[in-house]
Motif scaffolding. Sequence first.
Motif, PDB file in Angstrom:
ATOM      1  N   ALA A 253       0.827  -1.209   0.000  1.00 23.07           N
ATOM      2  CA  ALA A 253       0.000   0.000   0.000  1.00 23.07           C
ATOM      3  C   ALA A 253       0.857   1.254   0.000  1.00 23.07           C
ATOM      4  O   ALA A 253       1.951   1.286   0.581  1.00 23.07           O
ATOM      5  N   GLY A 254       0.354   2.303  -0.653  1.00 24.14           N
ATOM      6  CA  GLY A 254       1.080   3.562  -0.667  1.00 24.14           C
ATOM      7  C   GLY A 254       0.359   4.626  -1.456  1.00 24.14           C
ATOM      8  O   GLY A 254      -0.730   4.383  -2.009  1.00 24.14           O
ATOM      9  N   VAL A 255       0.933   5.811  -1.505  1.00 20.58           N
ATOM     10  CA  VAL A 255       0.365   6.935  -2.253  1.00 20.58           C
ATOM     11  C   VAL A 255       0.725   6.765  -3.720  1.00 20.58           C
ATOM     12  O   VAL A 255       1.898   6.820  -4.090  1.00 20.58           O
ATOM     13  N   GLN A 256      -0.294   6.559  -4.554  1.00 13.34           N
ATOM     14  CA  GLN A 256      -0.074   6.430  -5.993  1.00 13.34           C
ATOM     15  C   GLN A 256       0.180   7.789  -6.624  1.00 13.34           C
ATOM     16  O   GLN A 256       1.064   7.948  -7.459  1.00 13.34           O
ATOM     17  N   HIS A 257      -0.629   8.791  -6.243  1.00 14.35           N
ATOM     18  CA  HIS A 257      -0.371  10.138  -6.763  1.00 14.35           C
ATOM     19  C   HIS A 257      -0.859  11.203  -5.807  1.00 14.35           C
ATOM     20  O   HIS A 257      -1.722  10.963  -4.965  1.00 14.35           O
ATOM     21  N   VAL A 258      -0.244  12.368  -5.951  1.00 11.15           N
ATOM     22  CA  VAL A 258      -0.615  13.568  -5.210  1.00 11.15           C
ATOM     23  C   VAL A 258      -1.208  14.542  -6.211  1.00 11.15           C
ATOM     24  O   VAL A 258      -0.620  14.788  -7.268  1.00 11.15           O
ATOM     25  N   ALA A 259      -2.381  15.095  -5.888  1.00 10.18           N
ATOM     26  CA  ALA A 259      -3.069  16.009  -6.808  1.00 10.18           C
ATOM     27  C   ALA A 259      -2.864  17.455  -6.366  1.00 10.18           C
ATOM     28  O   ALA A 259      -3.224  17.826  -5.248  1.00 10.18           O
ATOM     29  N   PHE A 260      -2.283  18.249  -7.255  1.00  9.42           N
ATOM     30  CA  PHE A 260      -2.093  19.682  -7.015  1.00  9.42           C
ATOM     31  C   PHE A 260      -3.261  20.446  -7.629  1.00  9.42           C
ATOM     32  O   PHE A 260      -3.616  20.222  -8.788  1.00  9.42           O
ATOM     33  N   ALA A 261      -3.825  21.372  -6.874  1.00  5.94           N
ATOM     34  CA  ALA A 261      -4.937  22.185  -7.364  1.00  5.94           C
ATOM     35  C   ALA A 261      -4.423  23.457  -8.025  1.00  5.94           C
ATOM     36  O   ALA A 261      -3.415  24.032  -7.611  1.00  5.94           O
ATOM     37  N   THR A 262      -5.130  23.886  -9.060  1.00  6.95           N
ATOM     38  CA  THR A 262      -4.849  25.147  -9.743  1.00  6.95           C
ATOM     39  C   THR A 262      -6.174  25.805 -10.083  1.00  6.95           C
ATOM     40  O   THR A 262      -7.224  25.139 -10.096  1.00  6.95           O
ATOM     41  N   ASP A 263      -6.153  27.100 -10.365  1.00  7.51           N
ATOM     42  CA  ASP A 263      -7.379  27.761 -10.817  1.00  7.51           C
ATOM     43  C   ASP A 263      -7.346  28.037 -12.311  1.00  7.51           C
ATOM     44  O   ASP A 263      -8.243  28.685 -12.850  1.00  7.51           O
ATOM     45  N   ASP A 264      -6.307  27.555 -13.005  1.00 11.67           N
ATOM     46  CA  ASP A 264      -6.220  27.691 -14.458  1.00 11.67           C
ATOM     47  C   ASP A 264      -5.339  26.562 -14.991  1.00 11.67           C
ATOM     48  O   ASP A 264      -4.129  26.707 -15.131  1.00 11.67           O
ATOM     49  N   ILE A 265      -5.967  25.436 -15.290  1.00  7.63           N
ATOM     50  CA  ILE A 265      -5.200  24.247 -15.654  1.00  7.63           C
ATOM     51  C   ILE A 265      -4.506  24.410 -17.007  1.00  7.63           C
ATOM     52  O   ILE A 265      -3.413  23.875 -17.217  1.00  7.63           O
ATOM     53  N   VAL A 266      -5.101  25.150 -17.921  1.00  3.61           N
ATOM     54  CA  VAL A 266      -4.469  25.348 -19.220  1.00  3.61           C
ATOM     55  C   VAL A 266      -3.146  26.096 -19.041  1.00  3.61           C
ATOM     56  O   VAL A 266      -2.111  25.726 -19.622  1.00  3.61           O
ATOM     57  N   HIS A 267      -3.168  27.147 -18.237  1.00  3.69           N
ATOM     58  CA  HIS A 267      -1.931  27.882 -17.970  1.00  3.69           C
ATOM     59  C   HIS A 267      -0.917  27.005 -17.235  1.00  3.69           C
ATOM     60  O   HIS A 267       0.264  26.946 -17.614  1.00  3.69           O
ATOM     61  N   SER A 268      -1.359  26.323 -16.176  1.00  6.80           N
ATOM     62  CA  SER A 268      -0.437  25.541 -15.360  1.00  6.80           C
ATOM     63  C   SER A 268       0.196  24.408 -16.148  1.00  6.80           C
ATOM     64  O   SER A 268       1.420  24.222 -16.123  1.00  6.80           O
ATOM     65  N   VAL A 269      -0.626  23.651 -16.863  1.00  8.01           N
ATOM     66  CA  VAL A 269      -0.103  22.499 -17.599  1.00  8.01           C
ATOM     67  C   VAL A 269       0.769  22.952 -18.764  1.00  8.01           C
ATOM     68  O   VAL A 269       1.816  22.355 -19.042  1.00  8.01           O
ATOM     69  N   GLY A 270       0.360  24.012 -19.448  1.00  5.11           N
ATOM     70  CA  GLY A 270       1.183  24.528 -20.533  1.00  5.11           C
ATOM     71  C   GLY A 270       2.548  24.977 -20.036  1.00  5.11           C
ATOM     72  O   GLY A 270       3.581  24.703 -20.666  1.00  5.11           O
ATOM     73  N   THR A 271       2.560  25.640 -18.884  1.00  3.66           N
ATOM     74  CA  THR A 271       3.823  26.113 -18.315  1.00  3.66           C
ATOM     75  C   THR A 271       4.677  24.948 -17.844  1.00  3.66           C
ATOM     76  O   THR A 271       5.893  24.902 -18.092  1.00  3.66           O
ATOM     77  N   MET A 272       4.068  23.986 -17.156  1.00  2.00           N
ATOM     78  CA  MET A 272       4.813  22.838 -16.650  1.00  2.00           C
ATOM     79  C   MET A 272       5.368  21.999 -17.800  1.00  2.00           C
ATOM     80  O   MET A 272       6.512  21.527 -17.745  1.00  2.00           O
ATOM     81  N   GLY A 273       4.564  21.820 -18.857  1.00  2.00           N
ATOM     82  CA  GLY A 273       5.049  21.085 -20.013  1.00  2.00           C
ATOM     83  C   GLY A 273       6.256  21.763 -20.637  1.00  2.00           C
ATOM     84  O   GLY A 273       7.220  21.110 -21.041  1.00  2.00           O
ATOM     85  N   GLY A 274       6.210  23.095 -20.691  1.00  2.00           N
ATOM     86  CA  GLY A 274       7.344  23.838 -21.211  1.00  2.00           C
ATOM     87  C   GLY A 274       8.567  23.742 -20.330  1.00  2.00           C
ATOM     88  O   GLY A 274       9.695  23.957 -20.793  1.00  2.00           O
ATOM     89  N   ARG A 275       8.356  23.415 -19.061  1.00  2.00           N
ATOM     90  CA  ARG A 275       9.472  23.263 -18.125  1.00  2.00           C
ATOM     91  C   ARG A 275       9.977  21.820 -18.072  1.00  2.00           C
ATOM     92  O   ARG A 275      10.844  21.495 -17.260  1.00  2.00           O
ATOM     93  N   GLY A 276       9.384  20.965 -18.889  1.00  2.00           N
ATOM     94  CA  GLY A 276       9.893  19.598 -18.981  1.00  2.00           C
ATOM     95  C   GLY A 276       9.109  18.549 -18.242  1.00  2.00           C
ATOM     96  O   GLY A 276       9.527  17.383 -18.208  1.00  2.00           O
ATOM     97  N   VAL A 277       7.966  18.889 -17.631  1.00  2.00           N
ATOM     98  CA  VAL A 277       7.163  17.878 -16.948  1.00  2.00           C
ATOM     99  C   VAL A 277       6.431  17.038 -17.995  1.00  2.00           C
ATOM    100  O   VAL A 277       5.683  17.581 -18.811  1.00  2.00           O
TER     101      VAL A 277
END
Length: 371
Positions: A253-277
């Motif tokens: 048993a263990g933590v499979q994933h941790v969910a981070f909240a944002t108020d603008d997923i398009v901005h957050s994911v676009g930025t994170m993808g550009g940073r290599g995530v």
Amino acid sequence: MTDGNGGDSGLAGLTLDHIEFFVTDVEATVSELSTGYGLEVLVPPTRGSRRGDHRSALLGRNRIRLLVTQALSDDHPARAYVERHGDGVADIALCATDLRASYAELMANGAVEVAAPREEDGCVTAAVGGFGDVIHTLVERRPGVPVDRLPGLPEPRPATAEELTSDDPVGLLNIDHFAVCLPLGELSAAMRFYTDVFDMPVVFKERIEVGPMGMDSAVVQSRSGEVTFTLIEPMPGARAGQIESFLADHGGAGVQHVAFATDDIVHSVGTMGGRGVPFLNTPVTYYDLLTARLTPLRHSVEQLRELSVLVDEDHDGQLFQIFSRSVHPRGTLFFEVIERIRATTFGSNNIRALYEAIELQRAAAAKEQAE
């Protein structure tokens, strides 16, 4: 639980304080989380002052606080943890307004003691067992002690004027929930543990069946609404799927994933993808079928398609979500980014929709091959 007068227990005010990761390389993990996820290094990697058998760093942004620890000797628990599980969540720490009272109540409710209350650096801490090898440390800070102060670590460096006025380029706000994988047959016991010991009621239950695979899930949440665990176990008799794979590769048993909240997923994911995530890709057929299910309240279908962001709807609103591709050597731990527009559930319809989309994609590929 309630007291004899029907009032809330002393555990009702528990909130999330920080998460501790046990890792094999503290510098590499700090670099990944700060560069890709935009977290600020509050305390750089430092040898622990208490015993000197580990190095830890503290990262944070908005209401997110991540403590990253690497063992320097075989005596530190991080060494055995990473040998068994690899890098992962070892401690989900909770903030208590009256730690000794909360600790006494937990013990009376049947918690297993890991560490008795002690005071150091203006903080009172104690720890009890959770699930698998994950524990829960309780933290109470004395008046005037800053929120980022943790025992055994230097005081966080003060933010510069530029940091205080600069915008967060990623936009992650807080921890939405933890997804916890449990072996078959352990879901009911885990639910009872959190409801009876921690006074966290079950707020949602669901069985998700996807063809021959399936899972049972239950969500427990602190009465403060600040701590949420999505507990998941494989469905009896179902074909082995991602839950069984996690349990085998993680070693229980263990933590499979941790969910981070944002108020603008398009901005957050676009930025994170550009940073290599790296994020999981979604079949294009998912978006071809999307408008038959719902109309996004925010973001265009094309924006969602471009970033592979999923969207789901419940009776309260909508949620947008995406999962990172695990970079864990065992392919276990990963992260989620989630934006809620009043939605209170966790995107189970996306699992079915993704399955249907994949089946259509496979059918189309088979037809092309046949022609």
